[in-house]
Scaffold this active site. Structure first.
Site, short mmCIF file in Angstrom:
data_model
loop_
_atom_site.label_atom_id
_atom_site.label_comp_id
_atom_site.label_asym_id
_atom_site.label_seq_id
_atom_site.Cartn_x
_atom_site.Cartn_y
_atom_site.Cartn_z
N MET A 89 3.06 3.36 -9.93
CA MET A 89 3.54 3.40 -8.79
C MET A 89 5.03 3.10 -8.88
SD MET A 89 5.20 1.30 -6.04
CE MET A 89 4.21 -0.25 -5.57
N GLU A 182 5.15 2.00 3.75
CA GLU A 182 4.72 0.62 3.85
C GLU A 182 5.48 0.05 5.05
OE1 GLU A 182 5.11 -2.01 0.56
OE2 GLU A 182 5.05 -3.71 1.60
N LYS A 184 6.30 -2.99 8.14
CA LYS A 184 6.42 -4.59 8.36
C LYS A 184 7.19 -4.71 9.65
CE LYS A 184 8.34 -8.39 5.82
NZ LYS A 184 9.33 -8.98 4.74
N ASP A 256 7.40 -13.67 5.83
CA ASP A 256 6.62 -12.97 4.88
C ASP A 256 6.65 -13.91 3.61
OD1 ASP A 256 7.03 -9.73 3.27
OD2 ASP A 256 5.50 -11.02 3.51
N ASP A 258 4.17 -13.56 1.14
CA ASP A 258 3.79 -13.08 -0.08
C ASP A 258 2.90 -13.87 -0.87
OD1 ASP A 258 6.71 -10.84 -0.37
OD2 ASP A 258 4.85 -10.54 0.73
#
Ligand code: DIG
Ligand code: MN
Ligand code: MN
Length: 388
Positions: A89, A182, A184, A256, A258
């Site tokens: 990717m 994606e 968010k 966020d 992560d």
């Protein structure tokens, strides 16, 4: 003794930006030294990863000269050869440079929108050069702090125009590439457009080439939106749109984070791994996460190993769940079907509707049934806690 070590067929991948995260946060500077892309590839090779992903500028700094870029690519390619890692990717950084301060594809400034397209087609070329088959779009700056600044309709139409242009570019270049969007809900913008995977699935239906475009759901992002991640993944899978996935973890109601996969909500992580393994998901298990700011690079390796180890443990737990006689007997009982309702369910017919209208239902009797979910859930907890 079960082997929980990562294997190539697990398809565990990390972004250069994940293990290369240097620990800076909005309230403090870096705590770890810089590592080159080649050094990060070797780190990932050491911990047993399958692949590495990158934003264009994780690999090639935005102001690198052509000579510098070629040197970096040469070192990166050698590291891939030396370690055997692949690049499944790639993606574009459309959020760090100040030019993107008000978004990229949705910016009110047409120069920014045009530059974002240029940067993206160049980054697509770079990703394809290293073998990427999936291209991710995270619109981190596609949003607002004040809705006085732009029409939400303009933003949607600009996003669609950009994705249509980029799908045509991929077709024009005959690239074997799937595009994954994606979502968010916020951060770094006050509100980000297309805030959840569900919004992205709806947006994809409005594109000229929807068949080329899927989603890249991220655990932390859907948790930030307060929704069940696995349900969104299941909806994407059912629609044939689960093109990639970003695994990590997240405390609800926070920025966020992560976090290392499975380090916060082990039960949610279990249901996710069980879903992916039950349906036979064949894509990368990409960990879009980073080590705590407290860690040195030995800690970063611990972080990467932990992401993969937890996934493999939960994959084994899912197999145990599927083989557990008591759990499976309970599920069979819960889902028992005497087919008495079969004449009324499934495809519509006029006869079905007419017969359904005449059917009597004993609501109190049906409602009085105990479903034994408490016992089923405790069996799941026992399994996850290793006591069965
Ligand atoms: C953040 O969750 C985003 C960016 O890191 C990147 O564009 C994408 C790819 O995983 N995730
Ligand atoms: Mn994230
Ligand atoms: Mn992500």
């Amino acid at each position: 003794m079960f082997d929980y070590s990562p294997k190539p067929d697990h398809k565990f991948t990390f972004g250069l930006w994940t293990v290369g995260n240097r620990g800076a946060d909005p309230f403090g500077s870096v705590t770890r030294p810089h590592k080159t892309p080649a050094e990060l590839v070797h780190l990932l090779g050491e911990v047993g990863a399958y692949g590495v992903n990158f934003h264009d500028n994780d690999l090639i700094p935005i102001d690198a000269t052509l000579f510098e870029a070629e040197a970096i690519k040469k070192d990166f390619r050698k590291a891939l050869t030396d370690t055997g890692l692949v690049v499944p990717m790639a993606t574009t950084n459309l959020f760090s440079d100040p030019i993107f301060k008000d978004g990229a594809f949705t910016s009110n400034d047409p120069r920014v929108r045009a530059y974002a397209l240029q940067k993206t087609i160049n980054a697509i070329d770079l990703g394809v050069e290293f073998g990427a088959k999936t291209y991710v779009f995270w619109g981190g700056r596609e949003g607002t702090e004040t809705d006085s600044s732009k029409s939400a309709l303009d933003a949607i139409q600009r996003s669609r125009e950009a994705m249509n242009f980029l799908c045509e570019y991929v077709l024009d270049r005959k690239y074997d590439l799937k595009l994954a969007l994606e979502a968010k809900p916020n951060e770094p913008r006050g509100d980000i457009y297309n805030p959840t995977t569900g919004h992205m699935l709806a947006f994809i239906t409005r594109l000229d080439h929807p068949e080329m475009v899927g989603v890249n759901p991220e655990v932390a992002h859907e948790h930030m939106a307060g929704i069940n991640f696995m349900h969104g993944v299941a909806q994407a899978w059912e629609a044939g749109k689960l093109f990639h996935i970003d695994l990590n973890d997240q405390y609800p109601g926070r920025y966020d984070q992560d976090l290392r996969f499975g380090s916060r909500d082990i039960k949610a992580a279990f249901y996710l791994v069980k879903f992916l393994e039950d349906v036979g998901y064949q894509g990368s298990r990409h960990f879009d996460a980073h080590a705590y700011r407290t860690e040195d690079y030995e800690g970063v390796k611990d972080f990467a190993r932990g992401c993969m180890r937890t996934y493999v443990i939960l994959k084994e737990k899912a197999a145990q769940f599927n083989a557990d006689p008591e759990i499976q007997a309970l599920l069979a009982e819960i889902n028992a079907d005497d087919h008495a309702m079969t004449p009324f369910l499934g495809e519509y017919t006029t006869e079905k509707a007419d017969a359904l209208k005449l059917q009597l239902f004993d609501r109190p009797a049906v409602a009085s049934r105990g479903l034994q979910y408490e016992r089923l859930d405790q069996l799941t907890i026992d399994l996850l806690l290793g006591v069965r």
